[in-house]
Design a protein around this motif. Sequence first.
Motif, PDB file in Angstrom:
ATOM      1  N   ARG A 105      -5.337 -19.314   3.857  1.00 53.37           N
ATOM      2  CA  ARG A 105      -6.245 -18.373   3.194  1.00 53.37           C
ATOM      3  C   ARG A 105      -5.875 -16.945   3.538  1.00 53.37           C
ATOM      4  N   SER A 106      -5.635 -16.186   2.544  1.00 52.38           N
ATOM      5  CA  SER A 106      -5.506 -14.747   2.758  1.00 52.38           C
ATOM      6  C   SER A 106      -5.975 -14.093   1.468  1.00 52.38           C
ATOM      7  N   SER A 107      -6.273 -12.819   1.535  1.00 41.17           N
ATOM      8  CA  SER A 107      -6.843 -12.165   0.354  1.00 41.17           C
ATOM      9  C   SER A 107      -5.816 -12.067  -0.765  1.00 41.17           C
ATOM     10  N   ARG A 113      -4.810 -10.427  -4.349  1.00 38.55           N
ATOM     11  CA  ARG A 113      -5.138  -9.231  -5.132  1.00 38.55           C
ATOM     12  C   ARG A 113      -4.359  -9.150  -6.432  1.00 38.55           C
ATOM     13  N   THR A 122      -4.210  -1.140   7.996  1.00 39.58           N
ATOM     14  CA  THR A 122      -4.269  -2.192   6.978  1.00 39.58           C
ATOM     15  C   THR A 122      -4.009  -1.597   5.595  1.00 39.58           C
ATOM     16  N   ASN A 169      -9.919  -3.376  -8.101  1.00 39.90           N
ATOM     17  CA  ASN A 169     -11.066  -4.104  -7.546  1.00 39.90           C
ATOM     18  C   ASN A 169     -12.091  -4.405  -8.626  1.00 39.90           C
ATOM     19  N   PHE A 185      -9.030  -7.846  -9.975  1.00 35.50           N
ATOM     20  CA  PHE A 185      -7.598  -8.115  -9.782  1.00 35.50           C
ATOM     21  C   PHE A 185      -7.075  -9.124 -10.811  1.00 35.50           C
ATOM     22  N   CYS A 228     -10.630 -13.184  -3.117  1.00 38.04           N
ATOM     23  CA  CYS A 228     -10.693 -11.917  -2.394  1.00 38.04           C
ATOM     24  C   CYS A 228     -12.163 -11.529  -2.283  1.00 38.04           C
ATOM     25  N   ALA A 229     -12.661 -11.482  -1.049  1.00 31.39           N
ATOM     26  CA  ALA A 229     -14.022 -10.971  -0.823  1.00 31.39           C
ATOM     27  C   ALA A 229     -13.955  -9.477  -1.098  1.00 31.39           C
ATOM     28  N   GLN A 230     -14.980  -8.932  -1.757  1.00 29.62           N
ATOM     29  CA  GLN A 230     -14.907  -7.509  -2.126  1.00 29.62           C
ATOM     30  C   GLN A 230     -16.230  -6.774  -1.915  1.00 29.62           C
ATOM     31  N   GLY A 231     -16.233  -5.944  -0.870  1.00 28.47           N
ATOM     32  CA  GLY A 231     -17.377  -5.064  -0.669  1.00 28.47           C
ATOM     33  C   GLY A 231     -17.480  -4.072  -1.819  1.00 28.47           C
ATOM     34  N   ALA A 232     -16.327  -3.730  -2.395  1.00 29.50           N
ATOM     35  CA  ALA A 232     -16.303  -2.754  -3.498  1.00 29.50           C
ATOM     36  C   ALA A 232     -17.221  -3.176  -4.642  1.00 29.50           C
ATOM     37  N   PRO A 281      -1.988  -8.769   6.686  1.00 24.41           N
ATOM     38  CA  PRO A 281      -2.283  -7.783   7.739  1.00 24.41           C
ATOM     39  C   PRO A 281      -2.403  -8.475   9.100  1.00 24.41           C
ATOM     40  N   LYS A 305      -3.596  -9.616  12.733  1.00 28.26           N
ATOM     41  CA  LYS A 305      -4.926  -9.920  13.286  1.00 28.26           C
ATOM     42  C   LYS A 305      -4.933  -9.556  14.766  1.00 28.26           C
TER      43      LYS A 305
HETATM   44  C1  LIG Z   1     -16.930  -8.599   3.502  1.00 25.48           C
HETATM   45  C2  LIG Z   1     -15.543  -8.260   3.025  1.00 25.48           C
HETATM   46  C3  LIG Z   1     -15.366  -7.237   2.096  1.00 25.48           C
HETATM   47  C4  LIG Z   1     -14.077  -6.942   1.609  1.00 25.48           C
HETATM   48  N1  LIG Z   1     -13.923  -5.978   0.638  1.00 25.48           N
HETATM   49  C5  LIG Z   1     -12.717  -5.809   0.084  1.00 25.48           C
HETATM   50  C6  LIG Z   1     -12.571  -4.963  -1.046  1.00 25.48           C
HETATM   51  O1  LIG Z   1     -13.519  -4.353  -1.533  1.00 25.48           O
HETATM   52  N2  LIG Z   1     -11.338  -4.838  -1.603  1.00 25.48           N
HETATM   53  C7  LIG Z   1     -10.253  -5.503  -1.105  1.00 25.48           C
HETATM   54  O2  LIG Z   1      -9.156  -5.362  -1.668  1.00 25.48           O
HETATM   55  N3  LIG Z   1     -10.357  -6.323  -0.025  1.00 25.48           N
HETATM   56  C8  LIG Z   1     -11.561  -6.504   0.552  1.00 25.48           C
HETATM   57  N4  LIG Z   1     -11.705  -7.379   1.597  1.00 25.48           N
HETATM   58  C9  LIG Z   1     -10.536  -8.100   2.126  1.00 25.48           C
HETATM   59  C10 LIG Z   1     -10.099  -7.553   3.478  1.00 25.48           C
HETATM   60  O3  LIG Z   1      -9.418  -6.343   3.300  1.00 25.48           O
HETATM   61  C11 LIG Z   1      -9.219  -8.617   4.139  1.00 25.48           C
HETATM   62  O4  LIG Z   1      -9.999  -9.752   4.433  1.00 25.48           O
HETATM   63  C12 LIG Z   1      -8.575  -8.119   5.429  1.00 25.48           C
HETATM   64  O5  LIG Z   1      -7.684  -7.068   5.183  1.00 25.48           O
HETATM   65  C13 LIG Z   1      -7.810  -9.256   6.126  1.00 25.48           C
HETATM   66  O6  LIG Z   1      -6.848  -9.801   5.263  1.00 25.48           O
HETATM   67  P1  LIG Z   1      -6.863 -11.336   4.835  1.00 25.48           P
HETATM   68  O7  LIG Z   1      -8.140 -11.619   4.084  1.00 25.48           O
HETATM   69  O8  LIG Z   1      -5.674 -11.493   3.938  1.00 25.48           O
HETATM   70  O9  LIG Z   1      -6.772 -12.166   6.077  1.00 25.48           O
HETATM   71  C14 LIG Z   1     -12.955  -7.665   2.115  1.00 25.48           C
HETATM   72  C15 LIG Z   1     -13.154  -8.680   3.056  1.00 25.48           C
HETATM   73  C16 LIG Z   1     -14.420  -8.977   3.513  1.00 25.48           C
HETATM   74  C17 LIG Z   1     -14.599 -10.107   4.501  1.00 25.48           C
END
Ligand SMILES: Cc1cc2nc3c(=O)[nH]c(=O)nc-3n(C[C@H](O)[C@H](O)[C@H](O)COP(=O)(O)O)c2cc1C
Length: 239
Positions: A10-12, A14, A112, A137, A141, A182-186, A225, A227
């Motif tokens: 699992r990784s984000s 995009r 990051t 975002n 994506f 991809c979790a996104q706070g945005a 990125p 850890k």
């Molecule tokens: C709660 C939360 C909000 C996040 N918001 C964003 C976001 O708005 N845009 C984005 O590109 N990544 C977002 N991410 C992804 C993080 O940047 C990412 O989890 C972090 O850099 C670690 O990378 P990985 O998920 O590949 O392990 C978010 C992750 C989490 C858990």
Amino acid sequence: MEFTQVLSERSSVRDFRATEVPAALINEILNEALKSPSWSNTQPYRVAVATGERRDQLARDLKSRYDEVSALQGQPTWKQAIMSWVRGALPDGDYKPILKYPEELQRRRVETAKGLYRQLGIGREDRKARDAQTGKNFEFFGAPVVMFIFVHEGLGVYSALDAGLFLQSLMLAATDRGLGTCAQGALAMWRSPVARAFDIPPKYNLLCGLSLGYPSDHAVNQFQPDKRTLEEILLPGRD
Ligand SMILES: Cc1cc2nc3c(=O)[nH]c(=O)nc-3n(C[C@H](O)[C@H](O)[C@H](O)COP(=O)(O)O)c2cc1C
């Protein structure tokens, strides 16, 4: 997949392929995530899932707001606020975005972001390209599925904790099936477009979003990125 493999795979993501995700598969991973633990088993979250035309409309609404706001970058703050308001693009999320990070965390944030832009071949000074990347975002994506996570305001920070556990289960269940997330706070920056698309119960706040789909071969998806090490997070005992 072996559990440990799911965890490390699992990784984000995009950049997504346009391939639809069958509704039955979306429900399957949501059902698995429902097994997550929560505070007094309250499960204080609700999820809005958008696909198809609803997803497309949300992408248009959110991206146009982002474009309005990013066009005002560099202007005095008061002007940005007035113009965003006039153009109906003033962020109206339930939670304030963090504008100033604590110093000890800011360094990781910057590293990051730098790593991500390096992976994309975007130069430090190339504000336009960086804004365009941020803008992605709001179009999820390219993912065909977007989810919005709401939490009950009455449990304060604990509902966010529970939603985080739910989210991680969801992301791992998706990874196990070859899907990317991809979790996104945005995606919590503007509530009104989401509130137009879904019937949100009273007292539920928009916490974050999640894009879901099949990962493309784009280089951005190779970004890993670093850890923290165990030594960094473990607190030393007192003598
Ligand atoms: C709660 C939360 C909000 C996040 N918001 C964003 C976001 O708005 N845009 C984005 O590109 N990544 C977002 N991410 C992804 C993080 O940047 C990412 O989890 C972090 O850099 C670690 O990378 P990985 O998920 O590949 O392990 C978010 C992750 C989490 C858990």
